[in-house]
Design an enzyme around this catalytic site. Structure first.
Site, short mmCIF file in Angstrom:
data_model
loop_
_atom_site.label_atom_id
_atom_site.label_comp_id
_atom_site.label_asym_id
_atom_site.label_seq_id
_atom_site.Cartn_x
_atom_site.Cartn_y
_atom_site.Cartn_z
N GLY A 14 1.22 -1.23 0.10
CA GLY A 14 -0.05 -0.09 -0.10
C GLY A 14 0.78 1.59 -0.08
CB ALA A 16 2.71 2.92 4.87
CB SER A 42 -3.33 -1.77 -1.26
OG SER A 42 -2.07 -2.11 -1.98
CB SER A 44 -3.74 3.06 0.17
OG SER A 44 -2.97 1.98 0.99
N GLY A 49 -12.22 10.52 1.42
CA GLY A 49 -12.37 11.96 1.35
C GLY A 49 -11.65 13.15 1.12
N GLY A 50 -9.78 12.09 1.67
CA GLY A 50 -8.74 13.36 1.56
C GLY A 50 -7.37 12.86 3.03
CG HIS A 257 -15.79 6.68 9.14
ND1 HIS A 257 -17.03 6.98 8.82
CD2 HIS A 257 -14.56 7.08 9.18
CE1 HIS A 257 -17.11 8.60 8.00
NE2 HIS A 257 -16.08 8.63 8.30
NE ARG A 273 -19.78 12.63 9.19
CZ ARG A 273 -18.88 12.32 9.71
NH1 ARG A 273 -18.82 12.90 10.79
NH2 ARG A 273 -18.04 11.45 9.38
CB SER A 410 -5.75 7.06 7.90
OG SER A 410 -6.52 7.24 6.76
#
Lengths: 656, 244
Positions: A14, A16, A42, A44, A49-50, A257, A273, A410
């Site tokens: 992924g 990382a 992966s 990731s 969202g960002g 979440h 949101r 994250s």
């Protein structure tokens, strides 16, 4: 015995893992990435969202900088994070995002002029500055003071992962796909790679390396309903645990979440949101302002998830055949916005729920989402107890998230940790020759061979799928959003029984090559051990901090619990891990413990807190001419690698 | 529960090349339908309760990662987001995606193919100065519309549906296919990529490239992300014609 040698072995393909491999290669070290699947698939990729980076280019991000990002992150963690690491992270995140921009991520950009947005349920016109036109823009996310979350529509993780993997391909980094690391090779407290199973042929291969990095993501699949990909089973964490030397940190810190769809648990991004979506109950009533008048729907994730659960417990949930849920209303954002900036959400609603979120409400419920815990590392990413073992991303407890991670932090962690830890991995490769006994490699190889042979020869026994389902149910029912001593004690006892039963797994499909049942049989005993680390850690921690919410101990207790849980599993015949604690040193904190500003502050304070607050004031007073960089250096000097130490430029502000 | 439960009939292709003497065959499994059931849920139930040897690939199970493309009743698609309620007669036939190396049953090696594709089209930003960028400074600006347009083409998840739906690919094993074309179109559009039209021509300008396409547009019809393959292939052709 098949042995493959490399300098820097990376387990997990992924964001990382790939970034650590890239750093290794850039510094001239041979590297191999192992992955269960093609790297671009992966988990990731599922980050919608960002990524948080304090670029401060959009008007609602004005005034943002590393210090504001740092304060949000530490508060969000409920003071459970390692502030050195949080500092390294916030200072490096703007560089990471700019590097990814140069590597091809099509970040959404600022458009100078007026635009309509929804804030607190109302349409508002904001005016972006013309001089910021074309710079990377950002959106609002929970628990942040500024609009800091940079994005590409709601496919941020996808575009980041594609750019990263493409960079790795450009550099010729080999990714060995469909390979699963099943044990670490170690000798005298030093790690030398892993025993790896080829998921197609079933062959066991020893990958021997100077440095080994585990970047296998979280352990969400310990729960029966999770937003995580089905591969997020924590196996990387488990093989570290099984060394009996490496420690896992804060395994009980598990995030739920607020908005996963019901019943399948697929995520709808916090961007819903952030962009103005609301949470409604069965009466169509917007309830969050009653609970959190200040941040409302954009309180930190742990807070929103708890408030939603509380509200449903009051009978305000929408009843369904799958239990109660609430509504996420994004209809007020309008079709144009949804089809441009929330299109994955729209697709998910269409395919899995058969609804159009432009017209209808989305059924949502808090769902397991993120693992703050993981392999305990130093700020350099290395295990403090097993030399040569590194970890980065969600798999690690590098510990910038403490007991609650902010949305957008994250994917940011994956690439920032990849950059920083990658440098320390390369330093390690430079400083250490590969000196391992071949008999050690053989020992670990034989051990894993025997485990598999035993599984294939056993005639009768437990069904691994069944064991896994039972474990997941225990975690779901007893180690969830709200926890209590009684349920946790039961969970621990039940997991002990499962741990015994997992020693007697038998297969129906007894072949050693490509075999999903064998894969399960290898993983499930490891997962049960991890689950026990979570449940036992949660039982012992008699306070509430971030996502760890004890109904019987509702206060955050800094006096007794401002410390990190460390678990090891030294005795393979035991049913419980050994637990110890690592104190967080208040006297070294740049930001001493305080209130997060949600609900009633019932914190039991640490005796050092007041002293530290005074000390910080003294330092500031004694240095009236120091700028914010100098103050930070005085309060919290951090080991950022030299090449990432520069100040970050912002529009309208320069390097100040 | 008042409504009557349906029994679904899954006909599944089975063959494990790793197993000596194994032969390709179709096997039927029956599954009781549950509300909101997807092929992902059904296949896992079959594996857990009926046949633990059944091979298939799912990762995100949310239509995002592109792992689970297979041929469902004759049409390539993402299995994870295909609801069983879409099939009126309750009969669902599953075959592995053609055009890729078979790993076993419904699992194919798309990873190997896609890595080779990425290497062939050099799927990265070509800019000699990219590594000299000072990341402390403001990033290079980009027009917001251009960024959005690039993202449109970058939404490909490398699932392989376009490859398996392509008749040209069936005739020309080395045909680049829509997944490769859209990737190149993405970089051709990106101002950060400094490749010239001549350089793109090297990759695209023969019968295994964009001129080999017979314009049957299976790619466009079956792309789960609704990418504009037709437009992009036409765009690349026009561009290539202007080069030579």
């Amino acid at each position: 015995m098949k042995v493959i040698y490399t300098d820097s072995l990376v387990i997990g393909g992924g964001l990382a893992g790939l970034r650590v491999a890239i750093a290794s290669m850039q510094r001239g070290y041979d590297t191999i990435v192992l992955s269960l699947i093609p790297a671009k698939r992966s988990h990731s990729a599922a980050a919608q969202g960002g990524m948080q980076a304090s670029l401060g280019a959009c008007i609602k991000g004005e005034g943002d900088d590393e210090d504001v990002h740092f304060a949000d992150t530490v508060k969000g963690s409920d003071w459970g994070c390692d502030q050195d690491v949080a500092r390294m992270f916030v200072n490096t995140s703007p560089k990471a995002i700019r590097q990814l921009s140069a590597w091809g991520v099509p970040w959404s950009r600022v458009r100078g002029g007026d635009r309509d947005v929804i804030i607190n349920g109302e349409k508002v016109t904001i005016t972006e500055k013309d001089e910021a036109h074309g710079l990377i823009t950002s959106r609002d996310f929970g628990g942040t003071k500024k609009w800091r979350t940079c994005f590409t529509s709601d496919g941020t993780g996808h575009t980041m992962l594609y750019a990263m993997d493409n960079k790795a391909i450009q550099m010729g980094i080999p990714v060995h796909e469909r390979k699963e690391a099943v044990a670490l090779i170690h000798e005298d407290g030093v790690c030398y790679g892993a025993i790896v199973r080829d998921l197609i042929t079933g062959e066991l291969i020893a990958y021997v390396a100077k440095a080994t990095t585990i970047a296998t993501g979280g352990y969400g699949r310990l729960y029966s309903v999770s937003t995580n990909a089905v591969i997020s089973e924590g196996i990387g964490n488990a093989i570290a645990l099984e060394t009996g030397i490496a420690t896992l940190g804060n395994m009980e810190a598990v995030q739920f979440h607020p908005t996963a769809i019901v019943p399948v648990g697929i995520l709808t991004t916090e961007g819903c949101r952030g962009d103005g979506g609301l949470l409604l109950d069965k009466d169509g009533y917007r309830f969050m302002p009653d609970y959190e008048p200040d941040k409302k729907e954009l309180a930190s994730r742990d807070v929103v998830s708890r408030r939603m659960t509380e509200h449903m417990r009051k009978g305000k949930g929408v009843p369904s055949r799958y239990g109660d849920h609430l509504w996420l209303d994004i209809t007020l954002l309008g079709r144009a916005h949804i089809e441009k900036n929330l299109r994955e959400v729209k697709e998910i609603c269409e395919y899995f729920l058969g609804i159009d979120p432009v017209e209808e409400y989305i059924p949502v419920r808090p769902t397991q989402h993120y693992s703050m815990g993981g392999i305990r590392t130093n700020a350099t990413g290395e295990s403090p107890t097993l030399k040569g073992l590194f970890s980065a991303g969600e798999a690690a407890c590098w510990d910038m998230h403490g007991f609650n991670r902010l949305g957008g932090n994250s994917v940011a962690e994956t690439v920032v940790a990849g950059m920083i830890v990658g440098e320390f991995v390369a330093d390690y490769c430079a400083a250490n020759p590969l000196k391992v006994n071949t008999s050690t490699i053989e020992h670990f190889m034989k051990q894993e061979e025997k485990k598999i042979t035993d599984l294939l020869l056993r005639d009768f026994g437990e069904n691994p799928f069944q064991l896994k389902a039972e474990m997941q149910k225990i975690m779901m029912d007893k180690v969830g959003i709200f926890r209590n001593g009684e349920d946790l004690a039961q969970a621990v006892e039940e997991l002990k029984v499962l741990n015994q039963r997992a020693k007697k797994i038998a297969l129906r499909n007894r072949i050693s090559s490509s075999n999903p049942e064998l894969v399960e049989a290898i993983r499930v005993p490891k997962m049960i051990k991890l689950a026990q680390c979570v449940a036992y850690g949660a039982m012992l921690r008699t306070e509430s901090r971030g996502a760890h919410a004890r109904e019987d101990y509702p206060e955050r207790n800094d006096r007794d619990w401002l410390k990190r849980t460390l678990t090891t599993w030294k005795d393979d015949s035991a049913d419980l891990p050994e637990v110890s604690y690592e104190d967080l040193d208040v006297m070294k904190m740049e930001m001493p413990p305080g209130s997060r500003g949600y609900g009633v502050d019932n914190t039991i304070h640490h005796p050092d807190t007041e002293k530290r607050v005074q000390k910080v004031e003294e330092i500031k007073k004694a240095n009236p001419d120091a700028d914010r960089y100098e103050i930070q250096e005085l309060l919290n000097p951090t080991p950022i690698p030299e090449k990432f130490k520069g100040k970050n430029e912002r529009i309208g502000r320069g390097f100040k | 529960m008042s409504e009557q439960e349906r029994i679904l009939k899954f006909q599944v292709f089975r063959y494990n090349p790793q197993k000596k003497g194994d032969k390709p065959r179709m096997v039927t499994y029956e599954v009781t339908e549950a509300p909101g059931m997807t092929i992902f849920i059904a296949l896992n139930e079959i594996r857990e309760q009926q046949d633990p040897s059944l091979q298939f690939d799912f990762v995100c199970r949310a239509g995002i990662c592109g792992s689970c493309a297979m041929v469902v009743n004759g049409q390539p698609t993402l299995a994870c987001r295909t609801l069983t309620s879409n099939f009126e007669d309750g009969e669902i036939k599953l075959l592995p995606l053609p055009g890729f190396e078979l790993i076993g049953d419904l699992s194919v090696n798309t990873g190997k193919f896609m890595r080779a594709m990425s290497e062939r089209v050099e799927s990265w930003i070509h800019d000699k100065d990219a590594d000299k960028v000072d990341y402390d400074r403001l990033e290079e600006r980009m027009d917001p519309d251009v960024a959005d347009e690039i993202y449109e083409l970058e939404r490909c998840v490398e699932c392989g549906c376009c490859v398996s739906a392509c008749a040209t690919k069936r005739m020309r094993p080395d045909f680049l296919s829509a997944v490769g074309f859209i990737r190149l179109a993405r970089y051709a559009l990106d101002p950060r990529d400094k490749r010239s039209d001549d350089e793109f021509y090297e990759v695209l300008g023969d019968d295994d490239g964009v001129f080999g396409c017979m314009t049957l547009l299976g790619c466009e019809d079956y792309c789960p992300k609704d990418l504009p393959h037709q437009t992009q292939i036409a765009y690349l052709r026009r561009k290539m014609v202007m080069v030579r």
